[in-house]
Design a protein around this motif. Structure first.
Motif, PDB file in Angstrom:
ATOM      1  N   MET A 136     -10.019  -2.852  -6.896  1.00 22.53           N
ATOM      2  CA  MET A 136     -10.914  -1.726  -7.173  1.00 22.53           C
ATOM      3  C   MET A 136     -12.115  -1.736  -6.237  1.00 22.53           C
ATOM      4  N   SER A 137     -12.673  -2.924  -6.006  1.00 18.53           N
ATOM      5  CA  SER A 137     -13.900  -2.966  -5.229  1.00 18.53           C
ATOM      6  C   SER A 137     -13.621  -2.612  -3.765  1.00 18.53           C
ATOM      7  N   SER A 138     -12.409  -2.877  -3.312  1.00 13.72           N
ATOM      8  CA  SER A 138     -12.112  -2.492  -1.934  1.00 13.72           C
ATOM      9  C   SER A 138     -12.019  -0.966  -1.837  1.00 13.72           C
ATOM     10  N   GLU A 139     -11.623  -0.352  -2.947  1.00 17.77           N
ATOM     11  CA  GLU A 139     -11.594   1.113  -2.954  1.00 17.77           C
ATOM     12  C   GLU A 139     -13.010   1.670  -2.850  1.00 17.77           C
ATOM     13  N   LEU A 140     -13.920   1.036  -3.596  1.00 15.51           N
ATOM     14  CA  LEU A 140     -15.327   1.427  -3.544  1.00 15.51           C
ATOM     15  C   LEU A 140     -15.858   1.277  -2.118  1.00 15.51           C
ATOM     16  N   PHE A 141     -15.474   0.171  -1.526  1.00 20.36           N
ATOM     17  CA  PHE A 141     -15.920  -0.107  -0.160  1.00 20.36           C
ATOM     18  C   PHE A 141     -15.436   0.982   0.797  1.00 20.36           C
ATOM     19  N   LEU A 142     -14.155   1.314   0.685  1.00 22.31           N
ATOM     20  CA  LEU A 142     -13.601   2.321   1.596  1.00 22.31           C
ATOM     21  C   LEU A 142     -14.239   3.683   1.369  1.00 22.31           C
ATOM     22  N   GLN A 143     -14.502   3.972   0.097  1.00 19.91           N
ATOM     23  CA  GLN A 143     -15.167   5.239  -0.222  1.00 19.91           C
ATOM     24  C   GLN A 143     -16.545   5.291   0.451  1.00 19.91           C
ATOM     25  N   ALA A 144     -17.255   4.181   0.333  1.00 18.54           N
ATOM     26  CA  ALA A 144     -18.583   4.110   0.959  1.00 18.54           C
ATOM     27  C   ALA A 144     -18.471   4.261   2.462  1.00 18.54           C
ATOM     28  N   LEU A 145     -17.435   3.680   3.021  1.00 19.30           N
ATOM     29  CA  LEU A 145     -17.245   3.753   4.467  1.00 19.30           C
ATOM     30  C   LEU A 145     -17.029   5.192   4.914  1.00 19.30           C
ATOM     31  N   VAL A 146     -16.170   5.896   4.189  1.00 19.76           N
ATOM     32  CA  VAL A 146     -15.889   7.281   4.571  1.00 19.76           C
ATOM     33  C   VAL A 146     -17.132   8.145   4.394  1.00 19.76           C
ATOM     34  N   ASN A 147     -17.824   7.939   3.268  1.00 16.65           N
ATOM     35  CA  ASN A 147     -19.070   8.683   3.062  1.00 16.65           C
ATOM     36  C   ASN A 147     -20.076   8.377   4.161  1.00 16.65           C
ATOM     37  N   GLY A 148     -20.142   7.114   4.522  1.00 15.12           N
ATOM     38  CA  GLY A 148     -21.056   6.710   5.582  1.00 15.12           C
ATOM     39  C   GLY A 148     -20.723   7.406   6.889  1.00 15.12           C
ATOM     40  N   LEU A 149     -19.427   7.505   7.176  1.00 18.44           N
ATOM     41  CA  LEU A 149     -19.014   8.181   8.401  1.00 18.44           C
ATOM     42  C   LEU A 149     -19.415   9.654   8.374  1.00 18.44           C
ATOM     43  N   MET A 150     -19.269  10.254   7.188  1.00 21.26           N
ATOM     44  CA  MET A 150     -19.623  11.660   7.108  1.00 21.26           C
ATOM     45  C   MET A 150     -21.129  11.863   7.296  1.00 21.26           C
ATOM     46  N   LEU A 151     -21.908  11.002   6.634  1.00 27.55           N
ATOM     47  CA  LEU A 151     -23.369  11.092   6.819  1.00 27.55           C
ATOM     48  C   LEU A 151     -23.711  10.850   8.285  1.00 27.55           C
ATOM     49  N   ALA A 152     -23.056   9.842   8.871  1.00 26.65           N
ATOM     50  CA  ALA A 152     -23.313   9.529  10.274  1.00 26.65           C
ATOM     51  C   ALA A 152     -23.052  10.754  11.135  1.00 26.65           C
ATOM     52  N   ALA A 153     -21.973  11.465  10.822  1.00 36.90           N
ATOM     53  CA  ALA A 153     -21.637  12.651  11.614  1.00 36.90           C
ATOM     54  C   ALA A 153     -22.736  13.698  11.499  1.00 36.90           C
ATOM     55  N   LEU A 154     -23.179  13.959  10.264  1.00 35.40           N
ATOM     56  CA  LEU A 154     -24.233  14.961  10.081  1.00 35.40           C
ATOM     57  C   LEU A 154     -25.516  14.545  10.805  1.00 35.40           C
ATOM     58  N   TYR A 155     -25.904  13.282  10.592  1.00 36.78           N
ATOM     59  CA  TYR A 155     -27.144  12.818  11.214  1.00 36.78           C
ATOM     60  C   TYR A 155     -27.027  12.833  12.731  1.00 36.78           C
ATOM     61  N   ALA A 156     -25.825  12.575  13.229  1.00 31.44           N
ATOM     62  CA  ALA A 156     -25.646  12.587  14.685  1.00 31.44           C
ATOM     63  C   ALA A 156     -25.918  13.981  15.241  1.00 31.44           C
ATOM     64  N   LEU A 157     -25.388  15.004  14.549  1.00 32.55           N
ATOM     65  CA  LEU A 157     -25.628  16.371  15.018  1.00 32.55           C
ATOM     66  C   LEU A 157     -27.125  16.673  15.036  1.00 32.55           C
ATOM     67  N   VAL A 158     -27.802  16.253  13.966  1.00 35.43           N
ATOM     68  CA  VAL A 158     -29.239  16.522  13.861  1.00 35.43           C
ATOM     69  C   VAL A 158     -30.000  15.725  14.922  1.00 35.43           C
ATOM     70  N   ALA A 159     -29.673  14.432  15.015  1.00 33.96           N
ATOM     71  CA  ALA A 159     -30.415  13.571  15.936  1.00 33.96           C
ATOM     72  C   ALA A 159     -30.193  14.005  17.387  1.00 33.96           C
ATOM     73  N   LEU A 160     -28.985  14.477  17.689  1.00 35.85           N
ATOM     74  CA  LEU A 160     -28.733  14.954  19.050  1.00 35.85           C
ATOM     75  C   LEU A 160     -29.620  16.141  19.378  1.00 35.85           C
ATOM     76  N   GLY A 161     -29.709  17.070  18.435  1.00 34.73           N
ATOM     77  CA  GLY A 161     -30.572  18.227  18.646  1.00 34.73           C
ATOM     78  C   GLY A 161     -32.018  17.794  18.849  1.00 34.73           C
ATOM     79  N   LEU A 162     -32.479  16.886  17.991  1.00 30.99           N
ATOM     80  CA  LEU A 162     -33.867  16.411  18.105  1.00 30.99           C
ATOM     81  C   LEU A 162     -34.085  15.702  19.440  1.00 30.99           C
ATOM     82  N   THR A 163     -33.065  14.941  19.872  1.00 31.00           N
ATOM     83  CA  THR A 163     -33.198  14.209  21.134  1.00 31.00           C
ATOM     84  C   THR A 163     -33.293  15.160  22.312  1.00 31.00           C
ATOM     85  N   LEU A 164     -32.452  16.201  22.296  1.00 27.53           N
ATOM     86  CA  LEU A 164     -32.512  17.175  23.395  1.00 27.53           C
ATOM     87  C   LEU A 164     -33.900  17.797  23.447  1.00 27.53           C
ATOM     88  N   ILE A 165     -34.408  18.189  22.277  1.00 28.28           N
ATOM     89  CA  ILE A 165     -35.694  18.889  22.242  1.00 28.28           C
ATOM     90  C   ILE A 165     -36.836  17.943  22.598  1.00 28.28           C
TER      91      ILE A 165
END
Ligand SMILES: Nc1ncnc2c1ncn2[C@@H]1O[C@H](COP(=O)(O)OP(=O)(O)OP(=O)(O)O)[C@@H](O)[C@H]1O
Ligand SMILES: [Mg+2]
Lengths: 351, 263, 290
Positions: free
Chosen positions: C1-30
Motif C-alpha cells: 500500500m505504501s508504495s502505491e502512496l509513494f507512486l501517487q505522490a511521484l505522479v502528483n509531484g511530476l504534475m506540479l513540477a510541470a505546472l511550475y516549470a511553465l510558470v518559472a520559464l515565463g518568469l525567467t524569460l521576463i
C-alpha cells in the motif's frame, strides 16, 4: 493672522504633514459614527505598516517584503498570549514586540547579505513562511485564526478617562497617537547619523563603505526598527478586528503595503499617511468606481509610476506651474527617491 | 587627526602583495611603505595593477597572499569599513558621489568617520545625538568653505559637471578624516584649469597633515607634487625613487614607450 | 500500500513540477530579458483559467479554447509590454510596481466578473489510467505531456531559431546584442509575450485539474519564483529543474505531512538555498546549456 504668515507656516512640508495627522485623528476619533471609526482605524494601521516599509525601503533602500510577516508575528504573539494563555494585554505587548525584533534579526541575518531581487524574494519567503507556519499550527488556530477580544481597558489621565476599547473613538485616537509617535521617531532617525548612514548606503554602498559606514550594522538596525513599527501595526490590527487569521497577512497585504508607499511618495516621512488615506479612501470610503475600487487603486498606482514615480508628495507643483524655467533648488526636507532595487554588486571595485 | 604622528614614521606598509583573478596575477609581489607627511605617486601603464593595489590596501579586495600593516598592526584581513574608520581612506577612479543627495548632504554623510554614529543614542534621542548632528553640520560647512564648494552646496551631486563631481569625490575622502589618503587618478578627465585647482587642493590636504598616495597618468602633476614615485608594470614594481630619478630610469621609459605613454 | 502512496505522490509531484516549470520559464524569460519581477504572473495564470472556462461555457470544445486562450495571452503580453513595461526599462523596480498595479486591476476584474465561487471546467479527458496498480487521471497526465512538449519546443526555439538565439544573446548582454544588430526592444516584447502565453497555458492546464477560484494563481506564482531562484534565475533549464525539485518537495510533503507543512518545507528550503548558494543549485556550466 495674516495670510502671509499662514503661507509661511505651511511652507514647511513637515508642518503640513503634522497638521494633516492631527486633523485626521480629531476627525475620525470624534465623529463617533462606526463607519468613520472603522475607516480611521484602518487609515492609522495602514499608515503604520506603510511607514514600516517606507523606513526600510524609502530610507534604507532595502525592498523588504517581510514587513507583513513581522506584523503577523506580533499580532499572533499577543493573540496567543492573551486568548490562549491568559496574559493581560499590556504584559503581552512588550513580549510580542521583543519576539518580533528577534525574528527580524533572524530574517536580517539570512537576507541582508543579498541585494535586489534576491533580497526581495528572501524576505517574501520569510513572510509567507510565517503565514504557512501559522496556518499549520493548532495553537494559532490554523486557517480559522483566533478570536482575540483583547481587553485594553481605559487609561485615566487625571480627571479624563481614555477608553481604548476597540471600535470606539478612543481606540482611533490611540492608533493615531501611536502613528504620530512613529512618525516623530522616524523624523529623529532622519536627522541623525544613523539616518545619514542609511541614506548613504541606499545611494552607493561602495562609496559608503569607503567612508567607514558598515552596511550590515546599519541595515540591521533599520530592519529591527522597521520590525517594531510593523509589530505595532500588526497588534493594532488584531486588536481592532478582535480577531486574527492568516488571511490578513498574505500576498495581497504585501502588495497593498508597497502600493500605498509608492502612491504617497517613497522616502517621504508622511508619504505612507497620504498613501493610506488614498488607499482606504478609494477602496473603502468614497467607493470610487463602486465595486471597481481596488482596480481604480491599481490603475492609479500604474499612472503614478509612469508619470510621477516619486509619488504624490514627490510631485513638484512649482515645477508644474513653471515648466519653462529651470528646476528650482530642492527643499531641505525633500528626500531622495529610493533607488531601484540594485542589481547584484560585483566583487571588489571596478576601476 | 587624533594622535600625533612622528614625521617619517611608516604608517602603511605592504609586503609581497599578490592578487590573482583566475589565473592572471593583477598584482604580483608588490611591497612598499608610506611615510607620514610624504606625497607619493604610483604610476604605470593601463592595466598595470595600480587600482588593484588600492583595492587591496583599502580592503575592497582580499589579498591572494602577502600582508598589510597599518601603524604596526596587521590589517591584512580587516574590513574595508574598519580601515576607513581608522584613517586609511581611498577615493575612486570613476568619480563616486551620492548622486541624488546635495553636495552639502554628501559631505554630512561622509563625516561618518569623524563623528561616528551611536545608534542607540540616535534612536533614543539622547543629547549626544543632537550634539553630534551639529558637529557634522559644522564639519560639512567647514569643508564647503575650505574647498570652495559653498556655491554648489544645494546642488544635487548627480547634476554637477564632471570636473566638480570628481572634486567632490576627493573632498568626500577628505571628509572621512584620513591619516592616509589613497587617490585613484584624481586628475583623470580634468582640464588644465581644474588640474591647477587640484594642485592647490593637494597642497591644502597635505598641509593639514594627511599622507597622500596618488595613482595618476598626468605626468606634469606627478612631477610637480610628489616626493617619491613608484612605477608598476604588469603587476610588479619596476622602480621607486625621486621624480628626477624616475624620469631618467630606462626601464620606466621603456615601459611607457611600449605602451604609448600618456604624458 | 505504501508504495502505491509513494507512486501517487511521484505522479502528483511530476504534475506540479510541470505546472511550475511553465510558470518559472515565463518568469525567467521576463526577468532575464526585461529585469522585471512580474508579480502579475499569477493573475495571468488565473486569466487563462477564467477565459478558458468562459469559452467552454459558450459551448466551444476544450481543444479549440486552448489555443485561443494562449494566443489571447500572447497578444495581451505584447500590449502590456509596449504600453507599460517598455516605458520603465531603466528602472526595473518600477516594472515590479507596475505589475503590482496590474495585480490589483485583474484581481478586481475577476471578482466583479466571476465572483468568489468555484468554477469548474469539464475535464477534456475522461479516462483514468491504471498503471501498475496506481490510478492516474488522464488530465494529470495531459498536464505532464503538454508541458514536456512545450519544453522541447521551447528548447528548439531558443537553440535553433534566429529569434531564439537573439533572445539568448540579449539575455547574456543586451548592449552587445544591440550593437550586433539585434532589435533588442522587439526581442523583449517577444519575451514578455512568450511569458504571458506560458502563464495562460499553465492556467488552462490548471483548470483541467483544479476548480478555478480567485487565489488559484498565488501558489504557482510563489513556487514559480522559488523555482526560478533555485535554477539560478536566468537559466531556462535551471528553472525547469528548480520546478521539479519544488514540485516533488511539495507533493511528498503534502502526502506524508500536510499541505501547509509542505509549503513550510518549500520556503525553508528556498531560504537555505538563497543563503548558501544565491547563484542557484546549478553551476554556471549548465546555465548556458539550454
Ligand atoms: N575585478 C576584477 N576581475 C578580473 N580582473 C580584474 C579585476 N580588476 C582588475 N582586473 C585586471 O587586473 C589588471 C589590473 O587592473 P587595474 O585596474 O588594477 O589596472 P590599473 O593599473 O588601475 O589600470 P588603469 O590605469 O587603466 O586604471 C587588469 O588586467 C584588469 O583587467
Ligand atoms: Mg586604475
Amino acid at each position: 493672522m495674516k495670510s502671509g504668515s499662514v503661507k509661511a507656516f505651511f511652507k514647511d512640508r513637515t508642518r503640513i504633514g503634522w497638521v494633516a495627522v492631527v486633523v485626521l485623528a480629531v476627525f475620525f476619533a470624534t465623529i463617533g459614527d462606526p463607519t468613520y471609526i472603522h475607516l480611521g482605524s484602518l487609515v492609522a494601521i495602514w499608515a503604520l505598516w506603510g511607514s514600516s516599509f517606507n523606513l526600510i525601503w524609502g530610507y534604507a533602500g532595502q525592498f523588504s517584503l517581510a514587513q507583513v510577516g513581522f506584523g503577523a508575528v506580533a499580532g499572533y504573539s499577543v493573540a496567543i498570549l492573551t486568548a490562549r494563555w491568559g496574559w493581560s494585554f499590556w504584559a503581552a505587548v512588550p513580549l510580542a514586540i521583543a519576539l518580533t525584533v528577534l525574528f527580524s534579526v533572524v530574517v536580517g541575518y539570512f537576507s541582508l547579505r543579498l541585494s535586489g531581487f534576491y533580497f526581495a524574494i528572501m524576505t517574501l519567503a520569510f513572510a509567507l513562511l510565517v503565514v504557512r507556519v501559522i496556518s499549520s499550527s493548532e495553537l494559532a488556530g490554523r486557517s480559522t485564526g483566533i478570536k482575540s477580544n483583547f481587553d485594553i481597558g481605559t487609561i485615566s489621565l487625571g480627571p479624563l478617562e481614555w477608553n481604548l476599547t476597540s471600535r470606539t473613538g478612543g481606540f482611533v485616537l490611540l492608533a493615531f497617537v501611536l502613528l504620530a509617535a512613529v512618525l516623530a521617531f522616524i523624523g529623529r532617525i532622519e536627522r541623525s547619523g544613523t539616518g545619514w548612514a542609511l541614506n548613504g548606503l541606499r545611494e552607493d554602498e561602495t562609496l559608503s563603505r569607503s567612508l567607514g559606514i558598515e552596511p550590515l550594522r546599519f541595515r540591521l538596525v533599520g530592519f529591527m526598527v522597521s520590525a517594531v513599527i510593523a509589530a505595532i501595526g500588526g497588534i493594532l490590527y488584531a486588536t481592532y478586528l478582535r480577531y486574527i487569521s492568516p488571511g490578513f497577512f498574505g500576498l495581497p497585504a504585501v502588495i497593498a503595503m508597497i502600493a500605498l508607499v509608492v502612491l504617497g511618495g517613497r522616502g517621504f516621512r508622511f508619504g505612507p499617511v497620504l498613501g493610506a488615506v488614498v488607499y482606504i479612501g478609494i477602496t473603502q470610503w468614497l467607493e470610487v468606481g463602486g465595486e471597481w475600487g481596488d482596480g481604480v487603486f491599481g490603475a492609479l498606482l500604474i499612472l503614478l509610476v509612469l508619470f510621477a514615480p516619486k509619488g504624490l508628495l514627490g510631485i513638484d507643483l512649482r515645477r508644474l506651474r513653471r515648466r519653462a524655467e529651470p528646476p528650482p533648488p530642492t527643499d531641505d526636507d525633500e528626500p531622495v527617491a529610493a533607488r531601484p532595487v540594485p542589481r547584484r554588486e560585483s566583487q571588489g571595485v571596478k576601476a | 587627526m587624533t594622535a600625533e604622528v612622528a614625521p617619517g614614521e611608516v604608517l602603511l606598509e605592504c609586503t609581497d602583495l599578490v592578487r590573482r583573478f583566475g589565473g592572471v596575477a593583477a598584482v604580483d609581489g608588490v611591497g612598499f611603505g608610506l611615510r607620514a607627511g610624504e606625497v607619493s605617486a604610483l604610476i604605470g601603464p593601463n592595466g598595470a595593477g595600480k587600482t588593484t593595489v588600492f583595492n587591496l590596501l583599502s580592503g575592497f579586495l582580499a589579498v591572494t597572499s602577502g600582508s598589510i600593516t597599518w601603524r604596526g598592526r596587521d590589517i591584512t584581513s580587516a574590513k574595508a569599513t574598519a580601515r576607513a574608520g581608522s584613517g586609511l581612506v581611498r577615493t575612486f577612479q570613476q568619480p563616486r558621489v551620492f548622486a541624488a543627495l546635495t553636495v552639502h548632504q554628501n559631505l554630512v554623510t561622509a563625516t561618518h568617520a569623524v563623528v561616528p554614529s551611536r545608534v542607540s543614542a540616535d534612536l533614543l534621542g539622547l543629547p549626544g545625538a543632537r550634539r553630534r548632528a551639529r558637529q557634522r553640520q559644522g564639519f560639512a560647512d567647514e569643508l564647503l568653505d575650505r574647498f570652495d564648494l559653498a556655491v554648489h552646496a544645494e546642488v544635487k551631486a548627480g547634476d554637477l559637471p564632471y570636473g566638480l563631481r570628481k572634486r567632490l569625490g576627493l573632498v568626500l575622502g577628505v571628509a572621512a578624516s584620513p591619516r592616509v589618503l589613497l587617490m585613484d587618478e584624481p586628475a583623470a578627465g580634468l582640464n588644465d584649469a581644474e588640474v591647477e585647482l587640484l594642485k592647490q587642493d593637494l597642497a591644502t590636504i597635505r598641509g593639514s597633515g594627511v599622507t597622500i598616495c596618488i595613482v595618476e597618468h598626468h605626468m606634469g602633476l606627478i612631477m610637480s607634487v610628489s616626493d617619491r614615485v613608484m612605477v608598476m608594470e604588469s603587476g610588479r614594481m619596476i622602480a621607486d625613487g625621486t621624480p628626477a630619478e624616475i624620469a631618467n630610469d630606462e626601464r620606466v621609459v621603456a615601459a611607457y614607450l611600449g605602451q604609448g605613454a600618456t604624458a | 500500500m505504501s508504495s502505491e502512496l509513494f507512486l501517487q505522490a511521484l505522479v502528483n509531484g511530476l504534475m506540479l513540477a510541470a505546472l511550475y516549470a511553465l510558470v518559472a520559464l515565463g518568469l525567467t524569460l521576463i526577468f532575464g530579458l526585461l529585469d522585471v519581477v512580474n508579480f502579475a504572473h499569477g493573475q495571468l495564470i488565473l486569466l487563462g483559467a477564467y477565459v478558458l472556462s468562459s469559452i467552454v461555457d459558450i459551448g466551444a470544445n476544450f481543444w479549440v479554447a486552448l489555443p485561443l486562450v494562449v494566443v489571447g495571452l500572447v497578444v495581451l503580453g505584447v500590449v502590456l509590454d509596449m504600453a507599460l513595461f517598455a516605458r520603465v526599462r531603466d528602472e526595473p523596480i518600477n516594472g515590479l510596481l507596475i505589475s503590482l498595479g496590474l495585480v490589483a486591476i485583474l484581481e478586481n476584474a475577476f471578482h466583479v466578473i466571476y465572483g468568489p465561487d468555484l468554477r469548474r471546467v469539464a475535464p477534456p479527458i475522461d479516462a483514468v489510467i491504471d498503471v501498475a496498480g496506481i490510478r492516474i487521471s488522464g488530465n494529470r497526465l495531459l498536464v505532464i505531456v503538454v508541458t514536456v512538449f512545450v519544453l522541447v519546443a521551447l528548447s528548439y526555439f531558443l537553440r535553433r531559431t534566429r529569434t531564439g538565439k537573439a533572445m539568448r544573446a540579449t539575455a547574456e548582454a543586451d548592449e552587445a546584442a544591440g550593437l550586433m544588430g539585434i532589435r533588442v526592444e522587439r526581442i523583449r516584447h517577444i519575451a514578455f509575450a512568450a511569458g504571458a502565453g506560458l502563464a495562460g497555458l499553465a492556467g488552462v492546464l490548471m483548470a483541467t485539474v483544479y476548480p478555478i477560484e480567485p487565489s488559484l494563481g498565488e501558489g504557482p506564482l510563489i513556487m514559480g519564483f522559488a523555482a526560478l531562484i533555485l535554477g539560478g534565475s536566468r537559466s531556462p533549464l535551471g528553472a525547469v529543474l528548480g520546478a521539479v525539485v519544488i514540485g516533488m518537495v511539495q507533493s511528498f510533503g503534502t502526502t506524508y505531512l500536510s499541505s501547509s507543512l509542505a509549503d513550510v518545507l518549500v520556503f525553508a528550503f528556498l531560504i537555505l538555498i538563497l543563503f548558501w548558494r544565491p547563484q542557484g543549485l546549478l553551476r554556471a556550466r549548465l546555465e548556458t546549456a539550454l
